[in-house]
Design an enzyme around this catalytic site. Structure first.
Site, PDB file in Angstrom:
ATOM      1  CB  SER A  13      -0.949   0.003   1.203  1.00 26.32           C
ATOM      2  OG  SER A  13      -0.219  -0.056   2.421  1.00 26.32           O
ATOM      3  CD  GLN A  47      13.825  12.023   6.864  1.00 25.17           C
ATOM      4  OE1 GLN A  47      14.883  12.544   6.500  1.00 25.17           O
ATOM      5  NE2 GLN A  47      13.637  11.611   8.095  1.00 25.17           N
ATOM      6  CD  GLU A 114      17.151  14.513  -2.275  1.00 28.06           C
ATOM      7  OE1 GLU A 114      16.239  14.796  -1.483  1.00 28.06           O
ATOM      8  OE2 GLU A 114      17.208  13.412  -2.870  1.00 28.06           O
ATOM      9  CG  ASP A 221       6.980  -9.821   3.168  1.00 34.48           C
ATOM     10  OD1 ASP A 221       7.776 -10.526   3.803  1.00 34.48           O
ATOM     11  OD2 ASP A 221       6.350  -8.888   3.678  1.00 34.48           O
ATOM     12  CG  HIS A 350      17.950   4.069   2.214  1.00 34.56           C
ATOM     13  ND1 HIS A 350      17.029   4.566   3.122  1.00 34.56           N
ATOM     14  CD2 HIS A 350      17.774   4.790   1.076  1.00 34.56           C
ATOM     15  CE1 HIS A 350      16.340   5.547   2.559  1.00 34.56           C
ATOM     16  NE2 HIS A 350      16.750   5.699   1.307  1.00 34.56           N
ATOM     17  CD  GLU A 374      13.220  -0.594  -1.288  1.00 35.03           C
ATOM     18  OE1 GLU A 374      14.289  -0.938  -0.750  1.00 35.03           O
ATOM     19  OE2 GLU A 374      12.389   0.159  -0.720  1.00 35.03           O
ATOM     20  CG  LEU A 391       9.024   8.483  -3.385  1.00 40.76           C
ATOM     21  CD1 LEU A 391       8.721   9.804  -2.675  1.00 40.76           C
ATOM     22  CD2 LEU A 391       8.174   7.361  -2.798  1.00 40.76           C
TER      23      LEU A 391
END
Length: 526
Positions: A13, A47, A114, A221, A350, A374, A391
């Site tokens: 989700s 973040q 970044e 999973d 990460h 991911e 994302l």
């Protein structure tokens, strides 16, 4: 126990699963399964922000080249171009759904920069962008009449011909997914969910390590289920370690200090206050994550220290608090005022850059099974993900997968011959203790032997110990009623095995006994 039918079964989700659901739900019935609350996801913990070309002087070509360089030459350039070029449309979709990205006083979006980015191109909402996206998507999904959400439900296995008594071998092009067995974590009963299309959006693998920025749900999973179902999984050696998690021993998950703080001007320093990144890369503290994480790891080892510092005290205090309110409050709760004090940081597991192999329509090698986010391996990231590309990858591939699946899902029939789950035995308290101990041992093995720096000796030692854990866990699984911990432990062992075998193969292909960098060979499949 029961059999449930739905057009689309989506497991997970986060941004990938929920955006996929929203893109198909006006046309079909959808079930979303999530093993915790709908908003307890890797996405919610993100973040920094989401990368996309928005204004000049940025260009798609610059974003493409930054991604290719960061990926250490192992990205699929076709995929990189696809994601970068389709990103702006998906940003517009998020905005139309209601996501609020920060703006400047003149109304333009306040773009951050970044590590690894040559331009300011990160759209963000303060320092909790993922939580803002999660809020909007969760609300829309819960209010959609064609979507049913099963919270606190765990996908145990995807259903294939194997469950019909047919021998399934790896590489078989006709493996087909008919749905999944879903464990209700409150009742401990297993439902058989039959679907025309199944989508795995199960997130990352970080909890196979002791120190991770991932929430406890990130246990690999989806990757493990596909591996057991004989689907293709690739490039599992490419586990990304974020260079800057807050050093606070005992806290789990580790609190992330966003990449955007270095883009804001933060400087990495040793405990005695000396800048060190220019010894390792001319980009200094704005080098890509793999370089920075290895540099920090090396400094800590040669100096015998437990952490390094990230220093933003030279920046305007008001700007610091405005841009990073959550980090400011978190550190303040530990007695660290980041406007005056340097932040102690260490690398932590990460992001998994490998995963379930998919094509450009998010299709796995198993028919009727898609994977996004991911848990998938698209080829975008190569050996090392560029900051804030995760994302955007998830929503671009959710869109492509949704459009592809909508064109064909009505052609698929439900397989009513699938048997219901077969319960055997009961679980005892002593066995629960063993599961908990094995869970911790798994994390210790991976952290000690399969971390940022790897050697053949360490990898082999880890594999030997995992094989013992695997045999013990399978014995429990065969005779016990399912629990979440047991299912997660099986998945974590599968993922750990895949990471180790991938790393061993890459070492062998390069004649290495010891690696300080990410191995340079792509296409590793299992």
């Amino acid at each position: 126990m029961s059999k449930i039918e739905t057009d689309f079964l989506i497991v997970g989700s986060g941004i990938g699963g929920l955006s996929f659901a929203l893109k198909v739900a006006d046309h079909a019935k959808v079930i979303v399964v999530t093993k915790d609350r709908i908003d307890e996801t890797n996405t919610a913990y993100a973040q920094g922000g989401i990368a996309a070309v928005t204004y000049e002087p940025d260009t798609a070509e610059k974003h493409i080249q930054d991604t290719l360089v960061c990926g250490d030459g192992l990205c699929n350039e076709e995929v990189v171009r696809l994601v970068v070029e389709e990103a702006p449309d998906q940003i517009k979709q998020l905005i139309n759904w209601g996501v609020k990205f920060d703006r400047k006083p003149n109304g333009q979006y306040d773009l951050a920069r970044e590590g690894g980015h040559s331009e300011h191109r990160i759209l963000h909402h303060k320092d909790n962008t993922g939580a803002e996206i999660q809020r909007v998507l969760s609300t829309r999904v819960l209010n959609h009449p064609n979507i049913t959400v099963y919270q606190n439900h765990f996908a145990v296995e995807i259903i294939t011909q194997h469950h019909l008594g047919v021998e399934v071998k790896r590489g078989n092009p006709d493996i087909t997914c008919f749905g999944a067995y879903i464990l209700d974590l409150k009742t401990q009963k297993v439902d058989t969910v039959l679907s025309r299309v199944t989508v795995l959006a199960t997130g990352g693998t970080g909890n196979i390590y002791n120190a991770t920025t991932n929430p406890p749900i990130a246990t690999g999973d989806g990757i493990a289920m596909v591996y057991r179902a004989k689907g293709q999984v690739e490039n599992m050696a490419f586990m990304q370690f974020h260079p800057t998690s807050l050093y606070n021993p005992g806290e789990r998950p580790s609190f992330l200090i966003t990449e955007a703080m270095r883009g804001f001007g933060g400087i990495l320093k040793t405990i005695d206050g000396k800048e060190f990144m220019h010894k390792y890369d001319p980009r200094g503290s704005l080098a890509p994550r793999d370089i920075v994480a290895r540099a920090i790891d090396n400094e800590m080892k040669i100096r015998g220290e437990d952490h390094v510092f990230l220093d933003v005290t030279h920046k305007d205090p008001k700007d610091i608090i405005d841009h990073f309110p959550n980090i400011y409050q978190k550190c303040l709760s530990l007695g660290i005022d980041i406007t005056k004090d340097m932040i102690p940081v260490v690398p932590a597991a990460h992001y998994m850059c490998g995963g379930i192999k998919v094509d450009t329509n998010a299709q796995s090698t198993i028919k009727r099974l898609y994977a996004v986010g991911e848990c998938s391996s698209t080829g975008l990231h190569g050996a090392n993900r560029l900051a804030s590309n995760s994302l955007i990858e998830a929503i671009v591939y959710a869109h492509r997968g949704a459009m592809h699946a909508l064109s064909s899902y009505k052609n698929y029939e439900f397989n009513h011959s699938v048997p219901e789950w077969d319960y055997e035995g009961t679980i005892h308290n002593e066995e629960m203790v063993l599961i908990t101990q094995s869970y911790r041992e798994m994390q210790q093995i991976m952290s000690s032997y399969v971390g940022i720096v790897r050697s053949n000796l360490r990898l082999q030692r880890a594999l030997t110990r995992l094989e013992i854990l695997y045999r013990e866990t399978e014995e429990l699984y065969k005779k016990s009623i399912l629990t979440q911990k047991l299912c997660e432990l099986r998945n974590m062992i599968n993922v750990g095995y895949l990471i180790i075998k991938s790393a061993q193969q890459m070492h062998e292909s390069r004649g290495l006994h010891y690696s300080l960098d990410y191995p340079k060979q792509k296409g590793q499949e299992f």
